[in-house]
Enzyme design. Structure first.
Site, mmCIF file in Angstrom:
data_model
loop_
_atom_site.group_PDB
_atom_site.id
_atom_site.type_symbol
_atom_site.label_atom_id
_atom_site.label_comp_id
_atom_site.label_asym_id
_atom_site.label_seq_id
_atom_site.Cartn_x
_atom_site.Cartn_y
_atom_site.Cartn_z
ATOM 1 N N LYS A 1 37.388 35.143 35.026
ATOM 2 C CA LYS A 1 36.144 34.410 34.693
ATOM 3 C C LYS A 1 35.421 35.227 33.617
ATOM 4 O O LYS A 1 34.500 35.979 33.925
ATOM 5 C CB LYS A 1 35.235 34.342 35.927
ATOM 6 C CG LYS A 1 35.481 33.192 36.870
ATOM 7 C CD LYS A 1 34.269 33.027 37.787
ATOM 8 C CE LYS A 1 34.658 33.095 39.222
ATOM 9 N NZ LYS A 1 33.532 33.076 40.163
ATOM 10 N N PHE B 1 32.567 28.934 41.582
ATOM 11 C CA PHE B 1 33.015 29.724 42.729
ATOM 12 C C PHE B 1 34.214 29.000 43.328
ATOM 13 O O PHE B 1 34.109 27.861 43.772
ATOM 14 C CB PHE B 1 31.915 29.936 43.771
ATOM 15 C CG PHE B 1 32.314 31.006 44.739
ATOM 16 C CD1 PHE B 1 32.144 32.354 44.423
ATOM 17 C CD2 PHE B 1 32.940 30.690 45.943
ATOM 18 C CE1 PHE B 1 32.578 33.358 45.280
ATOM 19 C CE2 PHE B 1 33.381 31.685 46.810
ATOM 20 C CZ PHE B 1 33.182 33.018 46.470
ATOM 21 N N GLY C 1 42.447 39.371 48.956
ATOM 22 C CA GLY C 1 42.573 38.131 48.194
ATOM 23 C C GLY C 1 43.885 37.946 47.456
ATOM 24 O O GLY C 1 44.217 36.841 47.028
ATOM 25 N N ARG D 1 41.361 30.944 52.589
ATOM 26 C CA ARG D 1 42.416 31.710 51.922
ATOM 27 C C ARG D 1 43.764 30.991 51.981
ATOM 28 O O ARG D 1 44.629 31.194 51.133
ATOM 29 C CB ARG D 1 42.583 33.091 52.570
ATOM 30 C CG ARG D 1 41.421 34.042 52.330
ATOM 31 C CD ARG D 1 41.858 35.466 52.647
ATOM 32 N NE ARG D 1 40.748 36.380 52.877
ATOM 33 C CZ ARG D 1 40.102 37.041 51.921
ATOM 34 N NH1 ARG D 1 40.434 36.879 50.669
ATOM 35 N NH2 ARG D 1 39.127 37.866 52.228
ATOM 36 N N ASP E 1 38.661 33.666 49.129
ATOM 37 C CA ASP E 1 37.885 33.231 50.290
ATOM 38 C C ASP E 1 36.416 32.991 49.944
ATOM 39 O O ASP E 1 35.906 33.448 48.928
ATOM 40 C CB ASP E 1 37.921 34.317 51.368
ATOM 41 C CG ASP E 1 37.084 35.540 50.985
ATOM 42 O OD1 ASP E 1 37.320 36.088 49.902
ATOM 43 O OD2 ASP E 1 36.177 35.915 51.752
ATOM 44 N N ASP F 1 36.092 39.056 37.807
ATOM 45 C CA ASP F 1 34.841 38.311 37.680
ATOM 46 C C ASP F 1 33.871 39.183 36.873
ATOM 47 O O ASP F 1 33.992 39.284 35.661
ATOM 48 C CB ASP F 1 34.358 37.996 39.108
ATOM 49 C CG ASP F 1 33.136 37.128 39.172
ATOM 50 O OD1 ASP F 1 32.884 36.377 38.230
ATOM 51 O OD2 ASP F 1 32.400 37.190 40.186
HETATM 52 P P1 IMP Z 1 34.197 41.447 40.454
HETATM 53 O O1 IMP Z 1 34.041 42.794 41.056
HETATM 54 O O2 IMP Z 1 32.882 40.758 40.201
HETATM 55 O O3 IMP Z 1 35.106 41.386 39.243
HETATM 56 O O4 IMP Z 1 34.836 40.498 41.532
HETATM 57 C C1 IMP Z 1 36.024 40.739 42.074
HETATM 58 C C2 IMP Z 1 36.104 40.241 43.496
HETATM 59 O O5 IMP Z 1 35.057 39.305 43.832
HETATM 60 C C3 IMP Z 1 37.386 39.486 43.644
HETATM 61 O O6 IMP Z 1 38.442 40.354 44.016
HETATM 62 C C4 IMP Z 1 37.050 38.482 44.702
HETATM 63 O O7 IMP Z 1 37.270 39.048 45.976
HETATM 64 C C5 IMP Z 1 35.570 38.221 44.546
HETATM 65 N N1 IMP Z 1 35.313 36.981 43.771
HETATM 66 C C6 IMP Z 1 34.830 36.876 42.527
HETATM 67 N N2 IMP Z 1 34.733 35.597 42.139
HETATM 68 C C7 IMP Z 1 35.196 34.859 43.184
HETATM 69 C C8 IMP Z 1 35.365 33.437 43.396
HETATM 70 O O8 IMP Z 1 35.090 32.570 42.552
HETATM 71 N N3 IMP Z 1 35.859 33.090 44.616
HETATM 72 C C9 IMP Z 1 36.197 33.985 45.577
HETATM 73 N N4 IMP Z 1 36.061 35.307 45.408
HETATM 74 C C10 IMP Z 1 35.571 35.737 44.219
HETATM 75 MG MG MG Z 2 37.465 38.775 47.937
#
Ligand code: IMP
Ligand code: MG
Length: 207
Positions: free
Chosen positions: A150, A171, A64, A184, A178, A122
């Site tokens: 977020k 989202f 990403g 992307r 993606d 996230d």
């Molecule tokens: P985390 O582990 O929940 O912090 O999420 C990290 C990963 O989740 C990011 O590197 C993204 O690949 C994916 N992700 C989280 N939120 C989104 C979003 O809103 N759109 C797309 N990918 C997301």
């Molecule tokens: Mg991702």
């Protein structure tokens, strides 16, 4: 004899693209190309100030970060080396599931200054898996840089040192982000229409 077409910006192609595909799938543009470009310049100045005189190892998480990374490092006026780590989450729809490492670091980061780059912070689960892995390699310090944050979704006690934009709990796709490996290539960050993930993820799908 027919003349070769002039190399002028091609309006038909641009409008065809905007009419195609994503118009019905992306609810709205959240962050424009221009806003991203301006913010990246400011972030780059902050990072330069903090790492002045040091040689940086930039560790970027696949896939990403592709656009953010390319734009960020071209504005970083510092000596740096670049490496990637692969980590993927497999889960239902837009929720992250089990995390799997798909590529390990190749560069030696022992005693080095590391800038860890991700697309979005996230829940923080990805970062809380990646950080100890890098810390175990004994770098001098690690700073985290993310394009998007977020904060309302955070489940782990983790924050980034450099944040492009804080966003609400939408989202989002585009500019590297993606859904099911699509979108992307969009040059902006947009909110994905819920009908897309409701429709695609009736079964199990990868995020
Ligand atoms: P985390 O582990 O929940 O912090 O999420 C990290 C990963 O989740 C990011 O590197 C993204 O690949 C994916 N992700 C989280 N939120 C989104 C979003 O809103 N759109 C797309 N990918 C997301
Ligand atoms: Mg991702």
């Amino acid at each position: 004899m027919a003349r070769a077409p002039k190399n002028t910006p091609s309006r038909p192609v641009a409008s065809k693209r905007s009419e195609g595909g994503w118009r019905e799938e992306v609810e709205r543009v959240l962050i424009t190309e221009g806003q991203i470009a301006r913010r990246i310049r400011v972030l780059a100045r902050e990072i330069e100030r903090d790492f002045r005189g040091r040689e940086l190892v930039v560790v970027s998480l696949l896939n990403g970060t592709v656009m953010f990374l390319a734009d960020l490092i071209r504005h970083l006026n510092l000596p740096l080396r670049l490496d990637f780590m692969g980590i993927s989450s497999y889960g239902l729809g837009t929720e992250s599931g089990e995390l799997v490492f798909t590529k390990e670091l190749r560069l030696d980061v022992r005693g080095r200054d590391v800038l860890l780059v991700d697309d979005i912070l996230d829940t923080g689960k990805t970062m809380s898996r990646v950080l100890p892995k890098i810390q175990a390699l004994k770098p001098r310090r690690i700073k985290i840089c993310v394009m998007l944050d977020k904060p309302s979704r955070r489940a782990e006690d983790i924050e980034a040192d450099y944040v492009g934009f804080k966003i609400p709990d939408f989202f989002v796709v585009g500019y590297g982000l993606d859904f099911a490996e699509r979108y992307r290539n969009l040059p902006f960050v947009g909110v994905l229409h819920p009908h897309v993930y409701k429709q695609v993820c009736q079964g199990v799908c990868q995020t």
